[in-house]
Scaffold this motif. Structure first.
Motif, mmCIF file in Angstrom:
data_model
loop_
_atom_site.group_PDB
_atom_site.id
_atom_site.type_symbol
_atom_site.label_atom_id
_atom_site.label_comp_id
_atom_site.label_asym_id
_atom_site.label_seq_id
_atom_site.Cartn_x
_atom_site.Cartn_y
_atom_site.Cartn_z
ATOM 1 N N THR A 127 3.583 29.025 -6.888
ATOM 2 C CA THR A 127 2.454 29.282 -7.781
ATOM 3 C C THR A 127 1.575 28.044 -7.779
ATOM 4 N N LEU A 128 0.287 28.266 -7.885
ATOM 5 C CA LEU A 128 -0.649 27.149 -7.897
ATOM 6 C C LEU A 128 -1.849 27.528 -8.748
ATOM 7 N N THR A 129 -2.573 26.518 -9.194
ATOM 8 C CA THR A 129 -3.838 26.747 -9.885
ATOM 9 C C THR A 129 -4.905 25.876 -9.240
ATOM 10 N N ALA A 130 -6.147 26.334 -9.382
ATOM 11 C CA ALA A 130 -7.283 25.612 -8.820
ATOM 12 C C ALA A 130 -8.484 25.808 -9.731
ATOM 13 N N VAL A 131 -9.295 24.759 -9.844
ATOM 14 C CA VAL A 131 -10.461 24.770 -10.730
ATOM 15 C C VAL A 131 -11.713 25.048 -9.899
ATOM 16 N N GLY A 141 -15.540 25.276 -13.345
ATOM 17 C CA GLY A 141 -14.602 24.745 -14.330
ATOM 18 C C GLY A 141 -13.512 25.727 -14.714
ATOM 19 N N ALA A 142 -13.668 26.998 -14.363
ATOM 20 C CA ALA A 142 -12.633 27.991 -14.652
ATOM 21 C C ALA A 142 -11.409 27.714 -13.789
ATOM 22 N N ARG A 143 -10.222 27.863 -14.378
ATOM 23 C CA ARG A 143 -8.992 27.642 -13.615
ATOM 24 C C ARG A 143 -8.437 29.003 -13.182
ATOM 25 N N LEU A 144 -8.127 29.124 -11.898
ATOM 26 C CA LEU A 144 -7.583 30.350 -11.327
ATOM 27 C C LEU A 144 -6.116 30.144 -10.981
ATOM 28 N N GLY A 145 -5.273 31.129 -11.306
ATOM 29 C CA GLY A 145 -3.853 31.047 -10.983
ATOM 30 C C GLY A 145 -3.503 31.967 -9.830
ATOM 31 N N ILE A 146 -2.771 31.451 -8.845
ATOM 32 C CA ILE A 146 -2.405 32.205 -7.657
ATOM 33 C C ILE A 146 -0.902 32.087 -7.416
ATOM 34 N N SER A 147 -0.275 33.203 -7.056
ATOM 35 C CA SER A 147 1.129 33.173 -6.638
ATOM 36 C C SER A 147 1.226 33.672 -5.206
ATOM 37 N N VAL A 148 2.184 33.120 -4.464
ATOM 38 C CA VAL A 148 2.352 33.477 -3.060
ATOM 39 C C VAL A 148 3.838 33.697 -2.768
ATOM 40 N N GLN A 149 4.123 34.755 -2.042
ATOM 41 C CA GLN A 149 5.477 34.963 -1.525
ATOM 42 C C GLN A 149 5.379 35.108 -0.019
ATOM 43 N N SER A 162 -4.707 35.619 -11.187
ATOM 44 C CA SER A 162 -4.756 35.654 -12.654
ATOM 45 C C SER A 162 -5.987 36.349 -13.216
ATOM 46 N N TRP A 163 -6.384 37.447 -12.610
ATOM 47 C CA TRP A 163 -7.475 38.256 -13.166
ATOM 48 C C TRP A 163 -7.247 39.702 -12.728
ATOM 49 N N ALA A 189 0.624 31.607 -13.079
ATOM 50 C CA ALA A 189 0.142 32.736 -12.273
ATOM 51 C C ALA A 189 1.131 33.884 -12.405
ATOM 52 N N PRO A 190 0.683 35.131 -12.208
ATOM 53 C CA PRO A 190 1.587 36.276 -12.306
ATOM 54 C C PRO A 190 2.452 36.401 -11.053
ATOM 55 N N ALA A 191 3.386 37.338 -11.070
ATOM 56 C CA ALA A 191 4.158 37.639 -9.861
ATOM 57 C C ALA A 191 3.209 38.113 -8.766
ATOM 58 N N PRO A 192 3.551 37.890 -7.495
ATOM 59 C CA PRO A 192 2.675 38.321 -6.391
ATOM 60 C C PRO A 192 2.672 39.841 -6.244
ATOM 61 N N PHE A 193 1.697 40.498 -6.867
ATOM 62 C CA PHE A 193 1.707 41.956 -6.981
ATOM 63 C C PHE A 193 0.891 42.676 -5.916
ATOM 64 N N THR A 194 0.260 41.971 -4.997
ATOM 65 C CA THR A 194 -0.470 42.622 -3.908
ATOM 66 C C THR A 194 0.216 42.341 -2.577
#
Length: 222
Positions: A127-131, A141-149, A162-163, A189-194
């Protein structure tokens, strides 16, 4: 919004068992023993850093015919983002790198570029976040959360963001009664759902580092 997934193939490891002889074999001459590396020399080797690299197109159930892509280049850089007074040295999950995404529907494309600030891994998952620094759909300035499997053994990679269908606070609405998306915290970030349908990502796992000792603070008296 757009989304991209992660895919990669993990290498299989084969374990070979040695046959056991029924009769004892004659003793072989003793060969010179190779020098054993000292504990000090082993400890001096630099520890690997957790990382995620790659680019992919994903399939998202809410926008099944859209072209959604992610590009991620992130590496953990522990204790490089001081946060006084709570964490003056920073955090073990501090990270650097870039995140880019694009979401195309017909002739319209939404996109964003962001700087990675946090990364944590576990096996083939991260999981990672980026601004956000630049975008035509997100506020800077918005922070986005990403998960990867990372994919493997014939299974595709996966990605979450995270949207869209996650990160909703029903009580957080604007003056028009529309939901306001809560800000994502670091590495949240949420579970990798895609599912990744083209390309992929490589996840390198590393255990997080213990935080430096902090000075003890006096217990407040009541």
């Amino acid at each position: 919004m757009c989304i991209t997934t992660i895919g990669a193939t993990a290498a299989a490891v084969a374990v070979l068992a040695s046959p056991v002889a029924s009769d004892p074999a004659p003793a072989a001459p003793t060969a010179p023993t190779a020098p054993v590396a000292s504990v000090a020399s082993v400890a001096s080797e630099p520890a690997k850093a957790a990382s995620v690299h790659g680019e992919a197109r994903i399939s998202y159930i809410e926008s099944i015919h859209d072209d959604i892509r992610f590009t991620i280049h992130a590496e953990q850089t522990p204790f490089t983002r001081p946060m006084p007074p709570t964490a003056p040295e920073g955090l073990s999950t501090d990270a650097r790198g870039t995140l880019k995404f694009s979401h195309t529907r017909g002739e319209v494309t939404g996109w964003a570029e962001a700087k990675v600030d946090c990364l944590v891994t576990s096996g083939r998952t991260a999981t990672l976040t980026a601004v956000v620094t630049k975008s035509n759909v997100e506020e800077p300035g918005a922070r986005l959360g990403i998960s990867v499997q990372q994919g493997g053994k014939g299974e595709p990679g996966r990605l979450g963001f995270s949207w869209g269908v996650v990160n909703v606070d029903p009580e957080n609405v604007d003056e028009n009664g529309q939901l306001v998306r809560p800000r994502a915290g670091s590495c949240m970030a949420p579970a990798p759902f895609t599912t990744v349908i083209k390309g992929g990502f490589k996840v390198v796992h590393a255990e997080i580092t213990k935080s430096p000792a902090q000075p003890e603070t006096a217990i407040p008296r009541h």
